[in-house]
Design a protein around this motif. Structure first.
Motif, PDB file in Angstrom:
ATOM      1  N   HIS A  77       0.951  -1.173  -0.180  1.00 39.93           N
ATOM      2  CA  HIS A  77      -0.038   0.018  -0.088  1.00 39.93           C
ATOM      3  C   HIS A  77       0.955   1.243   0.062  1.00 39.93           C
ATOM      4  N   PRO A  78       0.493   2.230  -0.854  1.00 42.55           N
ATOM      5  CA  PRO A  78       1.299   3.596  -0.603  1.00 42.55           C
ATOM      6  C   PRO A  78       1.531   4.264   0.459  1.00 42.55           C
ATOM      7  N   MET A  79       0.641   4.096   1.476  1.00 42.58           N
ATOM      8  CA  MET A  79       0.667   4.720   2.688  1.00 42.58           C
ATOM      9  C   MET A  79       1.239   3.997   3.896  1.00 42.58           C
ATOM     10  N   ALA A  80       1.717   2.731   3.438  1.00 39.17           N
ATOM     11  CA  ALA A  80       2.229   2.090   4.560  1.00 39.17           C
ATOM     12  C   ALA A  80       3.538   2.347   4.911  1.00 39.17           C
ATOM     13  N   ASP A  81       3.942   2.255   6.444  1.00 38.99           N
ATOM     14  CA  ASP A  81       5.204   2.793   6.855  1.00 38.99           C
ATOM     15  C   ASP A  81       6.129   1.706   6.405  1.00 38.99           C
ATOM     16  N   GLU A  82       7.354   1.747   7.235  1.00 43.24           N
ATOM     17  CA  GLU A  82       8.471   0.888   7.045  1.00 43.24           C
ATOM     18  C   GLU A  82       8.212  -0.401   7.329  1.00 43.24           C
ATOM     19  N   THR A  83       7.134  -0.669   8.306  1.00 37.57           N
ATOM     20  CA  THR A  83       6.856  -1.959   8.997  1.00 37.57           C
ATOM     21  C   THR A  83       5.696  -2.666   8.044  1.00 37.57           C
ATOM     22  N   GLY A  84       5.338  -1.752   7.140  1.00 37.44           N
ATOM     23  CA  GLY A  84       4.284  -2.521   6.193  1.00 37.44           C
ATOM     24  C   GLY A  84       2.624  -2.153   6.799  1.00 37.44           C
ATOM     25  N   HIS A  85       2.725  -1.318   7.602  1.00 37.46           N
ATOM     26  CA  HIS A  85       1.213  -0.912   8.623  1.00 37.46           C
ATOM     27  C   HIS A  85       0.778   0.480   7.832  1.00 37.46           C
ATOM     28  N   PHE A  86      -0.491   0.691   8.048  1.00 38.38           N
ATOM     29  CA  PHE A  86      -1.054   1.952   7.618  1.00 38.38           C
ATOM     30  C   PHE A  86      -2.168   2.060   8.379  1.00 38.38           C
ATOM     31  N   ASP A  87      -2.848   3.326   8.736  1.00 41.22           N
ATOM     32  CA  ASP A  87      -4.062   3.350   9.581  1.00 41.22           C
ATOM     33  C   ASP A  87      -5.118   3.207   8.623  1.00 41.22           C
ATOM     34  N   GLY A  88      -6.167   2.472   8.941  1.00 42.18           N
ATOM     35  CA  GLY A  88      -7.132   2.127   8.219  1.00 42.18           C
ATOM     36  C   GLY A  88      -8.343   2.970   8.860  1.00 42.18           C
ATOM     37  N   SER A  89      -9.789   2.687   8.753  1.00 41.25           N
ATOM     38  CA  SER A  89     -10.858   3.380   9.232  1.00 41.25           C
ATOM     39  C   SER A  89     -11.208   2.891  10.374  1.00 41.25           C
ATOM     40  N   ASN A  90     -12.060   3.482  11.388  1.00 41.64           N
ATOM     41  CA  ASN A  90     -12.611   2.830  12.605  1.00 41.64           C
ATOM     42  C   ASN A  90     -14.292   2.736  12.433  1.00 41.64           C
ATOM     43  N   VAL A  91     -14.600   2.342  11.001  1.00 38.68           N
ATOM     44  CA  VAL A  91     -15.848   1.955  10.691  1.00 38.68           C
ATOM     45  C   VAL A  91     -16.191   0.531  10.950  1.00 38.68           C
ATOM     46  N   ASP A  92     -17.033   0.081  11.616  1.00 35.12           N
ATOM     47  CA  ASP A  92     -17.524  -1.253  11.934  1.00 35.12           C
ATOM     48  C   ASP A  92     -18.887  -1.547  10.974  1.00 35.12           C
ATOM     49  N   LEU A  93     -18.754  -2.132  10.118  1.00 29.31           N
ATOM     50  CA  LEU A  93     -20.155  -2.330   9.082  1.00 29.31           C
ATOM     51  C   LEU A  93     -21.335  -2.810   9.760  1.00 29.31           C
ATOM     52  N   VAL A  94     -20.916  -3.613  10.731  1.00 27.63           N
ATOM     53  CA  VAL A  94     -22.007  -4.084  11.735  1.00 27.63           C
ATOM     54  C   VAL A  94     -22.726  -3.133  12.369  1.00 27.63           C
ATOM     55  N   ILE A  95     -22.033  -2.396  13.115  1.00 22.21           N
ATOM     56  CA  ILE A  95     -22.611  -1.144  13.591  1.00 22.21           C
ATOM     57  C   ILE A  95     -23.337  -0.163  12.852  1.00 22.21           C
ATOM     58  N   GLU A  96     -22.673  -0.284  11.644  1.00 18.74           N
ATOM     59  CA  GLU A  96     -23.158   0.864  10.617  1.00 18.74           C
ATOM     60  C   GLU A  96     -24.734   0.301  10.216  1.00 18.74           C
ATOM     61  N   ILE A  97     -24.938  -0.768   9.910  1.00 21.78           N
ATOM     62  CA  ILE A  97     -26.040  -1.431   9.253  1.00 21.78           C
ATOM     63  C   ILE A  97     -27.076  -1.411  10.424  1.00 21.78           C
ATOM     64  N   ALA A  98     -26.540  -1.688  11.665  1.00 27.23           N
ATOM     65  CA  ALA A  98     -27.656  -1.583  12.494  1.00 27.23           C
ATOM     66  C   ALA A  98     -28.057  -0.299  12.903  1.00 27.23           C
ATOM     67  N   ASP A  99     -27.408   0.811  12.839  1.00 26.17           N
ATOM     68  CA  ASP A  99     -27.427   2.000  12.887  1.00 26.17           C
ATOM     69  C   ASP A  99     -28.765   2.631  11.779  1.00 26.17           C
ATOM     70  N   ALA A 100     -28.228   1.892  10.446  1.00 26.75           N
ATOM     71  CA  ALA A 100     -29.154   2.147   9.670  1.00 26.75           C
ATOM     72  C   ALA A 100     -30.495   1.574   9.467  1.00 26.75           C
TER      73      ALA A 100
END
Length: 130
Positions: A77-100
């Motif tokens: 991924h182009p945003m990965a740091d030297e360890t190969g990690h990057f920050d994703g999102s904090n969206v949980d689809l199960v919670i969003e579907i329940a909210d919807a």
């Protein structure tokens, strides 16, 4: 304000608030895979006029969920740091579907309340014409 007008105003404010909530839920779902995206939440507030709560509701300012972002391992991924990690999102689809679903059910309840008040008002006008 008559009781019919008041009930229509209360249900219309609920319809607007739930539509706003559903819009932000859909934005959260659409951006679930966007790196660094923070989940949006919408608080509801009572409408108060002349020191009295009117029963109406409005949405407050949109807030960003400050919970930790998911750490994703993807060295390509182009945003990965030297360890190969990057920050994703904090969206949980199960919670969003329940909210919807909750927003949809609340929207439908407000719509039924609006329709009932409208029908009662029409019936009253019909009785008064006789």
């Amino acid at each position: 304000m008559t009781d019919f007008q008041n009930s229509l105003s209360v249900s219309a404010s609920g319809l607007k608030a739930q539509a706003q909530r559903l819009r932000h839920v859909s934005e959260n779902i659409a951006n679930a895979d966007t790196p660094g995206y923070r989940r949006k939440t919408v608080p509801f507030e009572n409408v108060v006029a002349a020191g009295q709560a009117e029963g109406m509701v409005k949405t407050g300012r949109v807030k960003l969920d400050q919970s930790d972002l998911a750490r994703v391992y993807d060295p390509s991924h182009p945003m990965a740091d030297e360890t190969g990690h990057f920050d994703g999102s904090n969206v949980d689809l199960v919670i969003e579907i329940a909210d919807a679903r909750e927003a949809q059910r609340s929207y439908e309840a407000n719509l039924k309340m609006f329709d009932q008040a409208r029908q009662m008002s029409s019936s009253l006008m019909e009785l008064l014409r006789r």
